[in-house]
Design a protein around this motif. Structure first.
Motif, PDB file in Angstrom:
ATOM      1  N   GLU A 267      -2.153   6.088  -4.353  1.00  0.00           N
ATOM      2  CA  GLU A 267      -1.295   5.484  -2.789  1.00  0.00           C
ATOM      3  C   GLU A 267      -0.550   3.915  -3.489  1.00  0.00           C
ATOM      4  N   GLY A 268       0.954   3.394  -3.129  1.00  0.00           N
ATOM      5  CA  GLY A 268       0.992   2.183  -3.607  1.00  0.00           C
ATOM      6  C   GLY A 268       1.959   2.023  -3.353  1.00  0.00           C
ATOM      7  N   GLY A 269       2.595   0.923  -3.316  1.00  0.00           N
ATOM      8  CA  GLY A 269       4.174   1.123  -3.507  1.00  0.00           C
ATOM      9  C   GLY A 269       4.193  -0.674  -3.992  1.00  0.00           C
TER      10      GLY A 269
ATOM     11  N   ALA B 290       2.918  12.093  -6.627  1.00  0.00           N
ATOM     12  CA  ALA B 290       4.144  12.346  -7.386  1.00  0.00           C
ATOM     13  C   ALA B 290       5.774  11.473  -7.899  1.00  0.00           C
ATOM     14  N   HIS B 291       5.133  10.043  -7.721  1.00  0.00           N
ATOM     15  CA  HIS B 291       6.204   9.436  -7.869  1.00  0.00           C
ATOM     16  C   HIS B 291       5.944   9.042  -9.770  1.00  0.00           C
ATOM     17  N   LEU B 292       6.584   8.516 -10.467  1.00  0.00           N
ATOM     18  CA  LEU B 292       6.617   8.273 -12.173  1.00  0.00           C
ATOM     19  C   LEU B 292       5.592   7.220 -12.713  1.00  0.00           C
TER      20      LEU B 292
ATOM     21  N   PRO C 101      20.684   1.920   0.885  1.00  0.00           N
ATOM     22  CA  PRO C 101      21.346   3.022   0.075  1.00  0.00           C
ATOM     23  C   PRO C 101      19.132   3.525  -1.004  1.00  0.00           C
ATOM     24  N   MET C 102      19.692   5.493  -0.915  1.00  0.00           N
ATOM     25  CA  MET C 102      18.303   5.967  -1.328  1.00  0.00           C
ATOM     26  C   MET C 102      18.539   6.615  -2.901  1.00  0.00           C
ATOM     27  N   HIS C 103      18.207   6.172  -3.580  1.00  0.00           N
ATOM     28  CA  HIS C 103      18.183   6.517  -5.189  1.00  0.00           C
ATOM     29  C   HIS C 103      17.926   7.877  -5.071  1.00  0.00           C
TER      30      HIS C 103
ATOM     31  N   GLU D 222      16.991  -1.097  -1.395  1.00  0.00           N
ATOM     32  CA  GLU D 222      17.524  -0.483  -1.448  1.00  0.00           C
ATOM     33  C   GLU D 222      16.361   0.852  -2.397  1.00  0.00           C
ATOM     34  N   ASP D 223      15.786   1.633  -1.316  1.00  0.00           N
ATOM     35  CA  ASP D 223      15.068   3.046  -1.781  1.00  0.00           C
ATOM     36  C   ASP D 223      15.178   3.016  -3.155  1.00  0.00           C
ATOM     37  N   SER D 224      14.381   2.256  -3.530  1.00  0.00           N
ATOM     38  CA  SER D 224      14.315   3.053  -5.389  1.00  0.00           C
ATOM     39  C   SER D 224      12.863   3.523  -5.274  1.00  0.00           C
ATOM     40  N   CYS D 225      12.370   4.109  -4.510  1.00  0.00           N
ATOM     41  CA  CYS D 225      11.108   4.674  -4.539  1.00  0.00           C
ATOM     42  C   CYS D 225      11.027   5.900  -5.924  1.00  0.00           C
ATOM     43  N   ASP D 226      11.930   6.375  -5.659  1.00  0.00           N
ATOM     44  CA  ASP D 226      12.654   7.988  -6.323  1.00  0.00           C
ATOM     45  C   ASP D 226      12.643   7.637  -7.568  1.00  0.00           C
ATOM     46  N   ALA D 227      13.415   6.083  -8.097  1.00  0.00           N
ATOM     47  CA  ALA D 227      14.049   5.976  -9.133  1.00  0.00           C
ATOM     48  C   ALA D 227      13.968   5.084 -10.231  1.00  0.00           C
TER      49      ALA D 227
ATOM     50  N   ALA E 273       6.597  -1.119   1.730  1.00  0.00           N
ATOM     51  CA  ALA E 273       8.209  -1.181   1.042  1.00  0.00           C
ATOM     52  C   ALA E 273       9.028  -2.177   1.309  1.00  0.00           C
ATOM     53  N   LEU E 274       9.623  -0.526   1.711  1.00  0.00           N
ATOM     54  CA  LEU E 274      10.791  -0.921   3.056  1.00  0.00           C
ATOM     55  C   LEU E 274      11.040  -1.761   4.193  1.00  0.00           C
ATOM     56  N   MET E 275       9.399  -1.134   4.898  1.00  0.00           N
ATOM     57  CA  MET E 275       9.139  -1.777   6.328  1.00  0.00           C
ATOM     58  C   MET E 275       9.326  -3.585   5.676  1.00  0.00           C
TER      59      MET E 275
ATOM     60  N   PHE F  44      14.781  19.168   0.789  1.00  0.00           N
ATOM     61  CA  PHE F  44      15.368  17.919   0.277  1.00  0.00           C
ATOM     62  C   PHE F  44      15.177  16.787   1.666  1.00  0.00           C
ATOM     63  N   PHE F  45      13.443  16.453   2.046  1.00  0.00           N
ATOM     64  CA  PHE F  45      12.600  15.775   2.918  1.00  0.00           C
ATOM     65  C   PHE F  45      13.402  16.186   4.127  1.00  0.00           C
ATOM     66  N   ALA F  46      13.680  15.575   4.851  1.00  0.00           N
ATOM     67  CA  ALA F  46      13.635  15.632   6.513  1.00  0.00           C
ATOM     68  C   ALA F  46      15.010  16.277   6.524  1.00  0.00           C
TER      69      ALA F  46
ATOM     70  N   VAL G  97      12.447  10.025   5.970  1.00  0.00           N
ATOM     71  CA  VAL G  97      11.680  10.169   6.793  1.00  0.00           C
ATOM     72  C   VAL G  97      11.288   7.869   6.577  1.00  0.00           C
ATOM     73  N   ALA G  98      11.273   7.595   5.740  1.00  0.00           N
ATOM     74  CA  ALA G  98      10.456   6.548   5.601  1.00  0.00           C
ATOM     75  C   ALA G  98      11.661   5.765   5.589  1.00  0.00           C
ATOM     76  N   THR G  99      12.610   6.017   4.869  1.00  0.00           N
ATOM     77  CA  THR G  99      13.748   5.357   5.006  1.00  0.00           C
ATOM     78  C   THR G  99      14.425   4.611   5.829  1.00  0.00           C
ATOM     79  N   VAL G 100      14.498   5.646   6.950  1.00  0.00           N
ATOM     80  CA  VAL G 100      14.964   5.895   8.456  1.00  0.00           C
ATOM     81  C   VAL G 100      13.935   5.161   9.281  1.00  0.00           C
TER      82      VAL G 100
ATOM     83  N   ASN H  54       0.460  -1.505  -0.131  1.00  0.00           N
ATOM     84  CA  ASN H  54       0.370   0.121  -0.216  1.00  0.00           C
ATOM     85  C   ASN H  54       1.160   1.492   0.178  1.00  0.00           C
ATOM     86  N   SER H  55       1.984   1.135   0.032  1.00  0.00           N
ATOM     87  CA  SER H  55       2.599   2.402   0.510  1.00  0.00           C
ATOM     88  C   SER H  55       4.738   1.759  -0.083  1.00  0.00           C
ATOM     89  N   GLY H  56       5.147   3.522  -0.313  1.00  0.00           N
ATOM     90  CA  GLY H  56       6.251   2.881  -0.803  1.00  0.00           C
ATOM     91  C   GLY H  56       7.349   2.655   0.849  1.00  0.00           C
ATOM     92  N   SER H  57       6.658   3.270   1.803  1.00  0.00           N
ATOM     93  CA  SER H  57       6.520   3.096   3.342  1.00  0.00           C
ATOM     94  C   SER H  57       6.858   2.039   3.772  1.00  0.00           C
TER      95      SER H  57
HETATM   96  C1  PLP Z   1      13.575   7.894  -1.030  1.00  0.00           C
HETATM   97  C2  PLP Z   1      11.623   7.669  -0.419  1.00  0.00           C
HETATM   98  N1  PLP Z   1      11.365   7.486  -0.327  1.00  0.00           N
HETATM   99  C3  PLP Z   1      10.681   6.142   0.929  1.00  0.00           C
HETATM  100  C4  PLP Z   1       8.934   7.412   0.184  1.00  0.00           C
HETATM  101  C5  PLP Z   1       7.628   6.498   0.462  1.00  0.00           C
HETATM  102  O1  PLP Z   1       6.830   6.516   0.073  1.00  0.00           O
HETATM  103  P1  PLP Z   1       5.911   6.182   0.020  1.00  0.00           P
HETATM  104  O2  PLP Z   1       4.634   7.937   0.256  1.00  0.00           O
HETATM  105  O3  PLP Z   1       4.384   5.201  -1.085  1.00  0.00           O
HETATM  106  O4  PLP Z   1       5.188   5.678   1.472  1.00  0.00           O
HETATM  107  C6  PLP Z   1       9.380   8.513  -0.437  1.00  0.00           C
HETATM  108  C7  PLP Z   1       8.050   8.790  -0.851  1.00  0.00           C
HETATM  109  O5  PLP Z   1       8.206  10.082  -1.537  1.00  0.00           O
HETATM  110  C8  PLP Z   1      10.452   8.514  -1.036  1.00  0.00           C
HETATM  111  O6  PLP Z   1      10.997   9.754  -1.642  1.00  0.00           O
END
Ligand code: PLP
Length: 434
Positions: free
Chosen positions: A220-222, A213-215, A158-160, A184-189, A85-87, A374-376, A116-119, A80-83
Motif C-alpha cells: 500500500e502507499g501513495g 495492482a500499480h506499476l 483530471p484523472m489519467h 492530477e490523479d496520476s495514480c494509474d498512469a 495523496a489526492l486528499m 470501470f471503477f465507480a 471513488v477516491a478521486t471524487v 500511505n495511499s493514492g487516496s
Molecule cells: C485512478 C485512481 N485514483 C486513486 C486511487 C486510489 O489509490 P489507493 O488505492 O492507493 O488509495 C486508485 C486506486 O487504484 C485509482 O485507480
C-alpha cells in the motif's frame, strides 16, 4: 553477526531460486493486476528490519528522491495511499498560506467516469465535485470543461484513466485562463507522458498509488508530486498530524548528531516560545505516513520500472492486435501527444456486438481471467453518494455507455506471453459462438 546476516540473505536467494511458478491454463488466476517481486525486495525489507529503524527514515528519503527523478517533479511526499495523496493535495490548497487558497464549497471540475477516491478527495475537503463527461479516451472531455465553469469554480481534477494521459495542454490552458488549481490523479498512469512531459507534473500537484495492482508497489502507499516547496511543507505537515517542522527532508534522519537550528530557535515569540517545533502544530492534520520497510521494498521496485513498463506495453499491444479484429471490442482512443503506460486494458463492447458484457465477463471469469468494471461506473448511482451533493453537468453519454458495456483486463508485469495467448484464445472461443 555479519555471518548470520549473510546466511539469512543467502537463504532468501535460495528460496526464490527454487520457487518457480508454473502457469496452468484454466487453473492459474490471471489477475487484473498484481505484485511482481523477488529476493531483492525481500532482502531489502529484511535488511531494513535488521537495521532496527521502522518508521520513516533514510530509505524513505531515498525513495522519495528516486520517485521525484522518475516522474520529473522537484520533490515528492510519500504517503500511505493514492487516496491520501489526492486528499492531502486538495487539503494543502485550502491552507491560508497558499495565495488565493480554496474555501469550503468551491467547485472542482472532474470526470464523471471516475474512481471513488478521486471524487472523495474533493468531498473530504468540503469542496464540491462537478462531474462532466469523459470522451473515448475515457479521460475527462476537455471540450466540456469551459462550459462547466461558474463563479465558484476553483479547480480541475483530471484523472489519467488506466494510464491513458489526459489532454494536458488544453486542460492547463483552461486552468491558466481561469485561475484554476489543477491536481492530477496520476495514480494509474505515472510516469506516462503527454507531449514529452510526465503526467503528474503538469498541475499544481500530481499523485501516485502504490497499491499492489500499480506499476510499482509498496503493498500500500501513495505519493504527492510537486515543484512548489510550499505545497511540500503543507502536504507533509497535514500527513504528519499537522506538525510545523519546516524541512522537506529531516537531516536528523541522516545524522542523529545533527543539531537542528529550527527545532527550538525558529519557533518565534508568544505562548510557544522555546517550545520544540517537532511538537508544534500549524495544521489540523492526520497520520498518513508509511514505514521504512515499504521504502526498502520500493527502492528495489524502482529499479524494475523500465522492465515492468515494457511488459505492460507488450501485453497491451498484443491484446489490441488480436482482440480488435473481432469487431466486438473497442479499444480506447489515445491523444496524439500521449504516451500511455497501461495500468490495465480498458475494453468496451461495441453497439453491434450480439452479446452483453455480463455474458463475456462471466465466461472470462470461468476461465480464471479476472475482469473489473470501470471503477465507480456512474458514481451518482452508487449507494454512498445518493445523499451527497454531486453537481452533474451535461448528459454523460460516454460514462453511461461504459458503465454498462466496459470492463478492464490485466496487462501487468505478471502476465507472461503464454498467459496472454491463453487470454486471447479464450476470447476467441467466446466470439466463435456468434
Ligand atoms: C485512478 C485512481 N485514483 C486513486 C486511487 C486510489 O489509490 P489507493 O488505492 O492507493 O488509495 C486508485 C486506486 O487504484 C485509482 O485507480
Amino acid at each position: 553477526m555479519d555471518e548470520i546476516t549473510k546466511k539469512i540473505m543467502n537463504g532468501i536467494d535460495e528460496y526464490y531460486q527454487s520457487s518457480e511458478k508454473k502457469f496452468i491454463p484454466g487453473v492459474t488466476r490471471i489477475q487484473f493486476g498484481g505484485s511482481v517481486f523477488d529476493a531483492a525486495e525481500v532482502k531489502g525489507v529484511v535488511a531494513s528490519l535488521l537495521d532496527g529503524w521502522l518508521a520513516r527514515g533514510k530509505l524513505t528519503d531515498q525513495f522519495e528522491r528516486g520517485l521525484a527523478e522518475l516522474v520529473g517533479s522537484k520533490e515528492t511526499a510519500l504517503v500511505n495511499s493514492g487516496s491520501s495523496a489526492l486528499m492531502l493535495a486538495w487539503g494543502a490548497l485550502k491552507s491560508p498560506k497558499v495565495p488565493y487558497h480554496l474555501k469550503d464549497g468551491d467547485e472542482i471540475i472532474t470526470s464523471a467516469l471516475t474512481h471513488v477516491a478521486t471524487v472523495n478527495s474533493i468531498l473530504h475537503n468540503n469542496l464540491k465535485p462537478v462531474l462532466i463527461d469523459a470522451d473515448w479516451t475515457y479521460d475527462i472531455n476537455p471540450d466540456l470543461i469551459e462550459g462547466a465553469i461558474t463563479k465558484k469554480t476553483r479547480g480541475i481534477l483530471p484523472m489519467h484513466f488506466l494510464g491513458n494521459p489526459c489532454k494536458m495542454d488544453k486542460i492547463m490552458d483552461i486552468a491558466k485562463k481561469n485561475n484554476l488549481f489543477v491536481v492530477e490523479d496520476s495514480c494509474d498512469a505515472f510516469p506516462a507522458k503527454y507531449d514529452g512531459k510526465k503526467v503528474g507534473t503538469f498541475g499544481d500537484m500530481g499523485s501516485a498509488s502504490f497499491y499492489v495492482a500499480h506499476l510499482l508497489t509498496l503493498a500500500e502507499g501513495g505519493a504527492v508530486f510537486y515543484d512548489n516547496p510550499l505545497y511540500g511543507t503543507l502536504v507533509k505537515s497535514l500527513r504528519d498530524w499537522g506538525r510545523s517542522c519546516p524541512c522537506t527532508i529531516c537531516k536528523m534522519h541522516e545524522d542523529p548528531t545533527y543539531k537542528c537550528p529550527s527545532r527550538f530557535e525558529n519557533i518565534g515569540k508568544g505562548e510557544l516560545e522555546n517550545y520544540d517545533s517537532r511538537y508544534m502544530f500549524t495544521n489540523v492534520g492526520y497520520n498518513l505516513r508509511t514505514t521504512e520497510m515499504q521504502a526498502a521494498f520500493g527502492l528495489e521496485q524502482l529499479k524494475k520500472v523500465p522492465e515492468f513498463i515494457k511488459i505492460r506495453e507488450r501485453n497491451f499491444n498484443f491484446y489490441k492486435k488480436e482482440l480488435e479484429k473481432s469487431g466486438f471490442i473497442k479499444f480506447p482512443e489515445v491523444y496524439k501527444k500521449a504516451e500511455p503506460i497501461w495500468f490495465a486494458v480498458p475494453l468496451t463492447i461495441t453497439e453491434s456486438a450480439p452479446f452483453k458484457r455480463k455474458e463475456l465477463v462471466e465466461f472470462l471469469e470461468s476461465k480464471r481471467i479476472e475482469t473489473r468494471p470501470f471503477f465507480a461506473g456512474l458514481i451518482t448511482q452508487q449507494p454512498a453518494y445518493k445523499n451527497v451533493e454531486l453537481k452533474v453537468h451535461g448528459d454523460l453519454p460516454v460514462t453511461k455507455y461504459t458503465k454498462d458495456n466496459s470492463f478492464f483486463l490485466g496487462c501487468y508485469q505478471g502476465i507472461t506471453e503464454e498467459m496472454a495467448s491463453y487470454v486471447v484464445d479464450s476470447f476467441n472461443e467466446f466470439f466463435k459462438k456468434y
